[in-house]
Design a protein around this motif. Structure first.
Motif, PDB file in Angstrom:
ATOM      1  N   ASP A 139      47.801 -63.803  43.661  1.00  0.00           N
ATOM      2  CA  ASP A 139      47.315 -62.443  43.444  1.00  0.00           C
ATOM      3  C   ASP A 139      46.322 -62.051  44.533  1.00  0.00           C
ATOM      4  OD1 ASP A 139      46.843 -59.966  41.993  1.00  0.00           O
ATOM      5  OD2 ASP A 139      44.967 -60.868  41.316  1.00  0.00           O
ATOM      6  N   ALA A 140      45.433 -62.960  44.895  1.00  0.00           N
ATOM      7  CA  ALA A 140      44.449 -62.683  45.952  1.00  0.00           C
ATOM      8  C   ALA A 140      45.135 -62.487  47.305  1.00  0.00           C
ATOM      9  CB  ALA A 140      43.428 -63.816  46.028  1.00  0.00           C
ATOM     10  N   LEU A 141      46.182 -63.230  47.580  1.00  0.00           N
ATOM     11  CA  LEU A 141      46.929 -63.051  48.833  1.00  0.00           C
ATOM     12  C   LEU A 141      47.552 -61.661  48.891  1.00  0.00           C
ATOM     13  CD1 LEU A 141      48.844 -66.454  49.172  1.00  0.00           C
ATOM     14  CD2 LEU A 141      46.718 -65.777  50.293  1.00  0.00           C
TER      15      LEU A 141
ATOM     16  N   VAL B 177      46.839 -58.490  51.534  1.00  0.00           N
ATOM     17  CA  VAL B 177      47.852 -57.763  52.314  1.00  0.00           C
ATOM     18  C   VAL B 177      47.679 -56.265  52.116  1.00  0.00           C
ATOM     19  CG1 VAL B 177      50.338 -57.319  52.540  1.00  0.00           C
ATOM     20  CG2 VAL B 177      49.499 -59.672  52.379  1.00  0.00           C
ATOM     21  N   HIS B 178      47.424 -55.841  50.877  1.00  0.00           N
ATOM     22  CA  HIS B 178      47.186 -54.413  50.616  1.00  0.00           C
ATOM     23  C   HIS B 178      45.953 -53.910  51.357  1.00  0.00           C
ATOM     24  CE1 HIS B 178      50.321 -53.661  47.679  1.00  0.00           C
ATOM     25  NE2 HIS B 178      50.022 -54.815  47.117  1.00  0.00           N
ATOM     26  N   ALA B 179      44.917 -54.723  51.400  1.00  0.00           N
ATOM     27  CA  ALA B 179      43.687 -54.323  52.092  1.00  0.00           C
ATOM     28  C   ALA B 179      43.900 -54.243  53.600  1.00  0.00           C
ATOM     29  CB  ALA B 179      42.561 -55.309  51.776  1.00  0.00           C
TER      30      ALA B 179
ATOM     31  N   SER C  82      54.362 -50.807  52.567  1.00  0.00           N
ATOM     32  CA  SER C  82      54.995 -51.511  51.453  1.00  0.00           C
ATOM     33  C   SER C  82      56.177 -52.317  51.967  1.00  0.00           C
ATOM     34  CB  SER C  82      55.445 -50.532  50.368  1.00  0.00           C
ATOM     35  OG  SER C  82      56.395 -49.627  50.891  1.00  0.00           O
ATOM     36  N   PHE C  83      56.593 -53.229  51.125  1.00  0.00           N
ATOM     37  CA  PHE C  83      57.721 -54.095  51.437  1.00  0.00           C
ATOM     38  C   PHE C  83      59.012 -53.464  50.930  1.00  0.00           C
ATOM     39  CE2 PHE C  83      54.110 -56.918  51.371  1.00  0.00           C
ATOM     40  CZ  PHE C  83      54.355 -57.771  52.444  1.00  0.00           C
TER      41      PHE C  83
ATOM     42  N   GLU D 278      52.873 -53.892  44.228  1.00  0.00           N
ATOM     43  CA  GLU D 278      52.051 -53.345  43.147  1.00  0.00           C
ATOM     44  C   GLU D 278      50.576 -53.333  43.538  1.00  0.00           C
ATOM     45  OE1 GLU D 278      50.996 -51.253  40.559  1.00  0.00           O
ATOM     46  OE2 GLU D 278      53.053 -51.876  40.063  1.00  0.00           O
ATOM     47  N   THR D 279      49.995 -52.142  43.559  1.00  0.00           N
ATOM     48  CA  THR D 279      48.587 -52.005  43.923  1.00  0.00           C
ATOM     49  C   THR D 279      47.667 -52.001  42.702  1.00  0.00           C
ATOM     50  OG1 THR D 279      48.808 -49.600  43.987  1.00  0.00           O
ATOM     51  CG2 THR D 279      49.077 -50.786  46.077  1.00  0.00           C
ATOM     52  N   ASP D 280      48.197 -51.705  41.536  1.00  0.00           N
ATOM     53  CA  ASP D 280      47.401 -51.749  40.316  1.00  0.00           C
ATOM     54  C   ASP D 280      47.214 -53.222  39.919  1.00  0.00           C
ATOM     55  OD1 ASP D 280      47.465 -51.959  37.141  1.00  0.00           O
ATOM     56  OD2 ASP D 280      46.501 -50.052  37.699  1.00  0.00           O
ATOM     57  N   ILE D 281      45.974 -53.654  39.876  1.00  0.00           N
ATOM     58  CA  ILE D 281      45.673 -55.071  39.640  1.00  0.00           C
ATOM     59  C   ILE D 281      46.255 -55.560  38.322  1.00  0.00           C
ATOM     60  CG2 ILE D 281      43.801 -56.726  39.244  1.00  0.00           C
ATOM     61  CD1 ILE D 281      42.101 -54.964  41.167  1.00  0.00           C
ATOM     62  N   ASP D 282      46.090 -54.797  37.254  1.00  0.00           N
ATOM     63  CA  ASP D 282      46.576 -55.236  35.941  1.00  0.00           C
ATOM     64  C   ASP D 282      48.095 -55.338  35.907  1.00  0.00           C
ATOM     65  OD1 ASP D 282      43.990 -55.469  34.911  1.00  0.00           O
ATOM     66  OD2 ASP D 282      43.968 -53.371  34.247  1.00  0.00           O
ATOM     67  N   ARG D 283      48.779 -54.354  36.484  1.00  0.00           N
ATOM     68  CA  ARG D 283      50.254 -54.409  36.506  1.00  0.00           C
ATOM     69  C   ARG D 283      50.744 -55.559  37.382  1.00  0.00           C
ATOM     70  NH1 ARG D 283      50.354 -48.261  36.573  1.00  0.00           N
ATOM     71  NH2 ARG D 283      50.355 -48.493  38.829  1.00  0.00           N
TER      72      ARG D 283
END
Length: 123
Positions: free
Chosen positions: A51-53, A57-59, A65-66, A17-22
């Motif tokens: 969440d930061a980890l 990974v996305h950055a 994607s996994f 999930e790339t959307d932070i809120d979701r």
């Protein structure tokens, strides 16, 4: 009783999930507040650090994607599954990493801890 496949799919969805809120909603629903994540490269305690980890990974691997490999298994409060990290656009390309994760699940069905092992990482 743990539904191994469903829980492993939810775990992978959170990492994708790339959307932070979701993503934070997935963490809130499916992970214990004091959950622990550890693998050979990183460690996080609590939903905020995990969440930061995931964001890191996305950055580091944009456009990747996994995917869950077949065969998630569970017994008692333990879950084991394997995954691959690969390109979103080229499913024929070899994954850049794959591994096996082991999770402990609390009485409410949430992830209490995950220990990840990297089976292979592209050099």
């Amino acid at each position: 009783m743990i539904n191994a496949q469903e829980l492993a799919e939810t775990y992978i969805a959170c990492w994708n999930e790339t959307d932070i809120d979701r993503r934070r909603a997935l963490l809130e629903t499916n992970w214990c507040a004091d959950a622990l994540y550890v693998d050979p490269l990183m460690k996080g305690e609590g939903r905020h650090e995990i969440d930061a980890l995931i964001a890191a990974v996305h950055a580091r691997f944009p456009g990747h994607s996994f995917t869950l490999k077949a065969g998630a298994e569970a017994h008692n409060d333990r879950l084991r599954f394997s995954w691959a990290l690969g390109s979103n656009g080229d499913r024929a390309a070899a994954p850049i990493a794959h591994g096996t994760d082991f999770a402990v699940i609390d009485a409410d069905g949430r992830i209490a801890s995950v220990t990840g092992f990297l089976d292979q990482v592209a050099t």
